[in-house]
Scaffold this motif. Sequence first.
Motif, PDB file in Angstrom:
ATOM      1  N   ALA A  86       0.836  -1.201   0.000  1.00  0.00           N
ATOM      2  CA  ALA A  86       0.000   0.000   0.000  1.00  0.00           C
ATOM      3  C   ALA A  86       0.873   1.253   0.000  1.00  0.00           C
ATOM      4  O   ALA A  86       0.582   2.238  -0.695  1.00  0.00           O
ATOM      5  CB  ALA A  86      -0.924  -0.008   1.217  1.00  0.00           C
ATOM      6  N   LEU A  87       1.953   1.202   0.758  1.00  0.00           N
ATOM      7  CA  LEU A  87       2.851   2.356   0.838  1.00  0.00           C
ATOM      8  C   LEU A  87       3.437   2.706  -0.527  1.00  0.00           C
ATOM      9  O   LEU A  87       3.395   3.868  -0.956  1.00  0.00           O
ATOM     10  CB  LEU A  87       3.969   2.065   1.842  1.00  0.00           C
ATOM     11  CG  LEU A  87       4.969   3.190   2.132  1.00  0.00           C
ATOM     12  CD1 LEU A  87       5.497   3.068   3.558  1.00  0.00           C
ATOM     13  CD2 LEU A  87       6.153   3.171   1.166  1.00  0.00           C
ATOM     14  N   VAL A  88       3.981   1.702  -1.233  1.00  0.00           N
ATOM     15  CA  VAL A  88       4.624   2.015  -2.516  1.00  0.00           C
ATOM     16  C   VAL A  88       3.599   2.436  -3.560  1.00  0.00           C
ATOM     17  O   VAL A  88       3.894   3.264  -4.436  1.00  0.00           O
ATOM     18  CB  VAL A  88       5.480   0.833  -3.027  1.00  0.00           C
ATOM     19  CG1 VAL A  88       6.637   0.564  -2.089  1.00  0.00           C
ATOM     20  CG2 VAL A  88       4.655  -0.422  -3.239  1.00  0.00           C
ATOM     21  N   GLU A  89       2.376   1.893  -3.472  1.00  0.00           N
ATOM     22  CA  GLU A  89       1.340   2.307  -4.422  1.00  0.00           C
ATOM     23  C   GLU A  89       0.935   3.764  -4.171  1.00  0.00           C
ATOM     24  O   GLU A  89       0.709   4.529  -5.116  1.00  0.00           O
ATOM     25  CB  GLU A  89       0.117   1.397  -4.304  1.00  0.00           C
ATOM     26  CG  GLU A  89       0.343  -0.031  -4.786  1.00  0.00           C
ATOM     27  CD  GLU A  89       0.379  -0.155  -6.299  1.00  0.00           C
ATOM     28  OE1 GLU A  89       0.299   0.874  -7.004  1.00  0.00           O
ATOM     29  OE2 GLU A  89       0.494  -1.293  -6.788  1.00  0.00           O
ATOM     30  N   ILE A  90       0.842   4.154  -2.908  1.00  0.00           N
ATOM     31  CA  ILE A  90       0.497   5.546  -2.597  1.00  0.00           C
ATOM     32  C   ILE A  90       1.631   6.476  -3.011  1.00  0.00           C
ATOM     33  O   ILE A  90       1.396   7.571  -3.539  1.00  0.00           O
ATOM     34  CB  ILE A  90       0.170   5.697  -1.098  1.00  0.00           C
ATOM     35  CG1 ILE A  90      -1.142   4.970  -0.772  1.00  0.00           C
ATOM     36  CG2 ILE A  90       0.045   7.173  -0.717  1.00  0.00           C
ATOM     37  CD1 ILE A  90      -1.459   4.902   0.710  1.00  0.00           C
ATOM     38  N   GLU A  91       2.873   6.041  -2.790  1.00  0.00           N
ATOM     39  CA  GLU A  91       4.020   6.847  -3.232  1.00  0.00           C
ATOM     40  C   GLU A  91       3.959   7.080  -4.740  1.00  0.00           C
ATOM     41  O   GLU A  91       4.205   8.192  -5.225  1.00  0.00           O
ATOM     42  CB  GLU A  91       5.328   6.137  -2.865  1.00  0.00           C
ATOM     43  CG  GLU A  91       5.685   6.175  -1.391  1.00  0.00           C
ATOM     44  CD  GLU A  91       6.354   7.475  -0.986  1.00  0.00           C
ATOM     45  OE1 GLU A  91       6.391   8.414  -1.801  1.00  0.00           O
ATOM     46  OE2 GLU A  91       6.835   7.551   0.154  1.00  0.00           O
ATOM     47  N   LEU A  93       1.304   7.021  -6.635  1.00  0.00           N
ATOM     48  CA  LEU A  93       0.186   7.922  -6.924  1.00  0.00           C
ATOM     49  C   LEU A  93       0.564   9.374  -6.634  1.00  0.00           C
ATOM     50  O   LEU A  93       0.248  10.278  -7.417  1.00  0.00           O
ATOM     51  CB  LEU A  93      -1.032   7.529  -6.091  1.00  0.00           C
ATOM     52  CG  LEU A  93      -2.245   8.469  -6.203  1.00  0.00           C
ATOM     53  CD1 LEU A  93      -2.794   8.473  -7.626  1.00  0.00           C
ATOM     54  CD2 LEU A  93      -3.324   8.073  -5.205  1.00  0.00           C
ATOM     55  N   LEU A  94       1.249   9.596  -5.521  1.00  0.00           N
ATOM     56  CA  LEU A  94       1.647  10.961  -5.173  1.00  0.00           C
ATOM     57  C   LEU A  94       2.547  11.558  -6.246  1.00  0.00           C
ATOM     58  O   LEU A  94       2.454  12.754  -6.551  1.00  0.00           O
ATOM     59  CB  LEU A  94       2.355  10.970  -3.815  1.00  0.00           C
ATOM     60  CG  LEU A  94       1.471  10.658  -2.600  1.00  0.00           C
ATOM     61  CD1 LEU A  94       2.318  10.543  -1.342  1.00  0.00           C
ATOM     62  CD2 LEU A  94       0.392  11.719  -2.428  1.00  0.00           C
ATOM     63  N   ARG A  95       3.410  10.728  -6.822  1.00  0.00           N
ATOM     64  CA  ARG A  95       4.265  11.216  -7.908  1.00  0.00           C
ATOM     65  C   ARG A  95       3.420  11.624  -9.114  1.00  0.00           C
ATOM     66  O   ARG A  95       3.666  12.651  -9.750  1.00  0.00           O
ATOM     67  CB  ARG A  95       5.275  10.136  -8.309  1.00  0.00           C
ATOM     68  CG  ARG A  95       6.355   9.893  -7.279  1.00  0.00           C
ATOM     69  CD  ARG A  95       7.328  11.041  -7.216  1.00  0.00           C
ATOM     70  NE  ARG A  95       8.368  10.804  -6.223  1.00  0.00           N
ATOM     71  CZ  ARG A  95       9.379  11.618  -6.002  1.00  0.00           C
ATOM     72  NH1 ARG A  95       9.492  12.724  -6.698  1.00  0.00           N
ATOM     73  NH2 ARG A  95      10.274  11.346  -5.075  1.00  0.00           N
ATOM     74  N   ARG A  96       2.428  10.792  -9.432  1.00  0.00           N
ATOM     75  CA  ARG A  96       1.574  11.116 -10.580  1.00  0.00           C
ATOM     76  C   ARG A  96       0.790  12.402 -10.328  1.00  0.00           C
ATOM     77  O   ARG A  96       0.607  13.214 -11.240  1.00  0.00           O
ATOM     78  CB  ARG A  96       0.612   9.958 -10.867  1.00  0.00           C
ATOM     79  CG  ARG A  96       1.300   8.705 -11.387  1.00  0.00           C
ATOM     80  CD  ARG A  96       0.311   7.738 -12.004  1.00  0.00           C
ATOM     81  NE  ARG A  96      -0.632   7.208 -11.042  1.00  0.00           N
ATOM     82  CZ  ARG A  96      -0.407   6.142 -10.287  1.00  0.00           C
ATOM     83  NH1 ARG A  96       0.754   5.506 -10.367  1.00  0.00           N
ATOM     84  NH2 ARG A  96      -1.317   5.701  -9.440  1.00  0.00           N
ATOM     85  N   LEU A  97       0.344  12.594  -9.102  1.00  0.00           N
ATOM     86  CA  LEU A  97      -0.429  13.791  -8.769  1.00  0.00           C
ATOM     87  C   LEU A  97       0.435  15.048  -8.735  1.00  0.00           C
ATOM     88  O   LEU A  97      -0.090  16.162  -8.671  1.00  0.00           O
ATOM     89  CB  LEU A  97      -1.109  13.618  -7.405  1.00  0.00           C
ATOM     90  CG  LEU A  97      -2.131  12.485  -7.278  1.00  0.00           C
ATOM     91  CD1 LEU A  97      -2.714  12.455  -5.868  1.00  0.00           C
ATOM     92  CD2 LEU A  97      -3.240  12.626  -8.308  1.00  0.00           C
ATOM     93  N   SER A  98       1.766  14.858  -8.770  1.00  0.00           N
ATOM     94  CA  SER A  98       2.685  15.993  -8.682  1.00  0.00           C
ATOM     95  C   SER A  98       3.105  16.528 -10.042  1.00  0.00           C
ATOM     96  O   SER A  98       3.888  17.473 -10.124  1.00  0.00           O
ATOM     97  CB  SER A  98       3.940  15.589  -7.884  1.00  0.00           C
ATOM     98  OG  SER A  98       3.610  15.301  -6.544  1.00  0.00           O
ATOM     99  N   GLY A 126      10.083   8.574  -9.844  1.00  0.00           N
ATOM    100  CA  GLY A 126       9.125   7.972  -8.935  1.00  0.00           C
ATOM    101  C   GLY A 126       9.762   6.884  -8.103  1.00  0.00           C
ATOM    102  O   GLY A 126      10.960   6.630  -8.185  1.00  0.00           O
ATOM    103  N   PRO A 127       8.958   6.221  -7.286  1.00  0.00           N
ATOM    104  CA  PRO A 127       9.466   5.110  -6.491  1.00  0.00           C
ATOM    105  C   PRO A 127       9.895   3.965  -7.395  1.00  0.00           C
ATOM    106  O   PRO A 127       9.489   3.877  -8.550  1.00  0.00           O
ATOM    107  CB  PRO A 127       8.261   4.723  -5.627  1.00  0.00           C
ATOM    108  CG  PRO A 127       7.078   5.223  -6.381  1.00  0.00           C
ATOM    109  CD  PRO A 127       7.533   6.458  -7.094  1.00  0.00           C
ATOM    110  N   ALA A 130      10.244  -1.537  -9.790  1.00  0.00           N
ATOM    111  CA  ALA A 130      10.448  -2.966  -9.527  1.00  0.00           C
ATOM    112  C   ALA A 130       9.831  -3.365  -8.194  1.00  0.00           C
ATOM    113  O   ALA A 130       9.243  -4.447  -8.066  1.00  0.00           O
ATOM    114  CB  ALA A 130      11.937  -3.299  -9.544  1.00  0.00           C
ATOM    115  N   ALA A 131       9.945  -2.490  -7.195  1.00  0.00           N
ATOM    116  CA  ALA A 131       9.351  -2.790  -5.888  1.00  0.00           C
ATOM    117  C   ALA A 131       7.837  -2.865  -5.993  1.00  0.00           C
ATOM    118  O   ALA A 131       7.194  -3.727  -5.378  1.00  0.00           O
ATOM    119  CB  ALA A 131       9.761  -1.724  -4.874  1.00  0.00           C
ATOM    120  N   ILE A 132       7.264  -1.964  -6.773  1.00  0.00           N
ATOM    121  CA  ILE A 132       5.812  -1.978  -6.968  1.00  0.00           C
ATOM    122  C   ILE A 132       5.381  -3.273  -7.649  1.00  0.00           C
ATOM    123  O   ILE A 132       4.416  -3.924  -7.236  1.00  0.00           O
ATOM    124  CB  ILE A 132       5.373  -0.760  -7.800  1.00  0.00           C
ATOM    125  CG1 ILE A 132       5.631   0.532  -7.020  1.00  0.00           C
ATOM    126  CG2 ILE A 132       3.905  -0.871  -8.190  1.00  0.00           C
ATOM    127  CD1 ILE A 132       5.347   1.789  -7.810  1.00  0.00           C
TER     128      ILE A 132
END
Length: 306
Positions: A86-91, A93-98, A126-127, A130-132
């Motif tokens: 959940a953390l990496v997915e939100i990270e 998303l935050l990049r996309r929103l920026s 972005g994050p 590969a982790a995502i």
Amino acid sequence: MKFRAEIVVEEVLPTIRVLLATELRERGLTQQAVAAKLGLSQSAVSKYAQGQVETRDTVAQDERVQALVSELATGLATGDMRPVHALVEIEALLRRLSGPGDIVADLHEAAVPELQDLSYDFSEPGPDQAAIERERARSSVRRGLRVLSQTPGVATLVPHVGSNLVECLPGAASREDVIGIPGRIRDVGGRVDVPADPDFGVSEYVGGVLISAREAGSSARAGLNLAYSDATLAALEDAGHQSVELDIGAADLESAVTTAIDAHPEATVLYHQGAVGIEPIVYLLGPAADGLARTVRRVATELTES
């Protein structure tokens, strides 16, 4: 001077947390469980639930935010998704929103009007993608395992050597890029037994079949092995799967897979009827592990009712 990170922390993240905490509570999780899933204090969750935290409508009403919150809430509530996923997915998303002209950028420009005269883009890098992808594959396998474990009759499809449900990363080059079940899935007293959590690099046979199929041209990202029977093969073919028999007498398993996919690149069912000391097996291939599990659920239900 106000930094982009301050905008995210003060105006965007609280809204996402409120939405996610609310969704989790609506799915029946206790306040304590929600706090544990989100890494928050129970008092913070209580404030979110009681509407004591100010939210931004532009964030809360964004379709991308709503879709991700729903996906994360489902995964966290069922246990198919780890909190770090959940953390990496939100990270991400935050990049996309920026990006320029997007929500975070607009909020930042409202706080620092001088930015409107500049050309900038805070959305990259972005994050680690590969982790995502690793967490997405892990969640897919977990969802698939839940389906298999909860479906009557699936245990009868598990071969004596055990089954494995696997999924690989995009661009997978070896078994290390394939996540599966350590110790394999077993039939224990008529129920599906999963001995350990999914991990990468633990599936030698099914993982090897998947990698060999992909190297030969298959687009499959997931694989699952079942005990062979004429009825199982027929049920899969009736469901629209193209099957091809493996010639394991002329070559090792992975070479046989390569030969079969070279000749039939659209095949999603590979099977052999065994040999001396080799159990007959069906290998099912597809785009995702959870999708394969749903296919097996339909087959098991059909065979049980017939």
